[in-house]
Design a protein around this motif. Sequence first.
Motif, PDB file in Angstrom:
ATOM      1  N   ASP A 156      33.661 -12.357  34.474  1.00  0.00           N
ATOM      2  CA  ASP A 156      33.436 -13.377  33.467  1.00  0.00           C
ATOM      3  C   ASP A 156      34.649 -13.530  32.550  1.00  0.00           C
ATOM      4  O   ASP A 156      35.071 -14.649  32.244  1.00  0.00           O
ATOM      5  CB  ASP A 156      32.185 -13.047  32.639  1.00  0.00           C
ATOM      6  N   PRO A 214      22.932  -0.815  38.411  1.00  0.00           N
ATOM      7  CA  PRO A 214      22.947  -2.008  37.549  1.00  0.00           C
ATOM      8  C   PRO A 214      24.008  -1.941  36.442  1.00  0.00           C
ATOM      9  O   PRO A 214      24.550  -2.968  36.040  1.00  0.00           O
ATOM     10  CB  PRO A 214      21.547  -2.038  36.942  1.00  0.00           C
ATOM     11  N   VAL A 215      24.316  -0.745  35.968  1.00  0.00           N
ATOM     12  CA  VAL A 215      25.341  -0.596  34.932  1.00  0.00           C
ATOM     13  C   VAL A 215      26.709  -0.948  35.516  1.00  0.00           C
ATOM     14  O   VAL A 215      27.493  -1.677  34.903  1.00  0.00           O
ATOM     15  CB  VAL A 215      25.326   0.834  34.349  1.00  0.00           C
ATOM     16  N   ASP A 238      27.231  -2.829  38.129  1.00  0.00           N
ATOM     17  CA  ASP A 238      27.212  -4.270  38.407  1.00  0.00           C
ATOM     18  C   ASP A 238      27.481  -5.075  37.144  1.00  0.00           C
ATOM     19  O   ASP A 238      28.194  -6.089  37.190  1.00  0.00           O
ATOM     20  CB  ASP A 238      25.865  -4.686  39.007  1.00  0.00           C
ATOM     21  N   ALA A 239      26.937  -4.635  36.022  1.00  0.00           N
ATOM     22  CA  ALA A 239      27.177  -5.341  34.758  1.00  0.00           C
ATOM     23  C   ALA A 239      28.648  -5.279  34.368  1.00  0.00           C
ATOM     24  O   ALA A 239      29.217  -6.276  33.900  1.00  0.00           O
ATOM     25  CB  ALA A 239      26.313  -4.750  33.648  1.00  0.00           C
ATOM     26  N   GLY A 245      30.504  -7.682  36.553  1.00  0.00           N
ATOM     27  CA  GLY A 245      30.250  -9.051  36.106  1.00  0.00           C
ATOM     28  C   GLY A 245      30.998  -9.382  34.832  1.00  0.00           C
ATOM     29  O   GLY A 245      31.516 -10.491  34.670  1.00  0.00           O
ATOM     30  N   MET A 246      31.075  -8.423  33.929  1.00  0.00           N
ATOM     31  CA  MET A 246      31.811  -8.631  32.690  1.00  0.00           C
ATOM     32  C   MET A 246      33.292  -8.893  32.977  1.00  0.00           C
ATOM     33  O   MET A 246      33.887  -9.817  32.415  1.00  0.00           O
ATOM     34  CB  MET A 246      31.676  -7.395  31.791  1.00  0.00           C
ATOM     35  N   THR A 269      29.060   3.055  27.767  1.00  0.00           N
ATOM     36  CA  THR A 269      27.681   2.963  28.227  1.00  0.00           C
ATOM     37  C   THR A 269      27.273   4.216  28.989  1.00  0.00           C
ATOM     38  O   THR A 269      26.175   4.757  28.780  1.00  0.00           O
ATOM     39  CB  THR A 269      27.490   1.710  29.099  1.00  0.00           C
TER      40      THR A 269
END
Length: 73
Positions: free
Chosen positions: A42, A31-32, A34-35, A38-39, A64
């Motif tokens: 975006d 998930p990290v 993937d974030a 996505g960032m 992170t």
Amino acid sequence: MIGPSTPPPTPTDLKRAVQTAMLDMAGVLEPVYDAADGMRRDLESRGWSPTMAEQCAGTWLAATLQMIGRGGT
């Protein structure tokens, strides 16, 4: 000594334990990653250059991962 003693782990046991831990960590961190992806997407959709979006997402990801590696502090 009190109670039964356990034999030390064999190299094969240690190898399996490390492999399992690495697979577990890869799943936990998905998930990290993937974030961060996505960032980056975006920021690019907002008109940022791909290079700058990658730099910002990479910096966030590194920070992170470092925080996670330190136990969240």
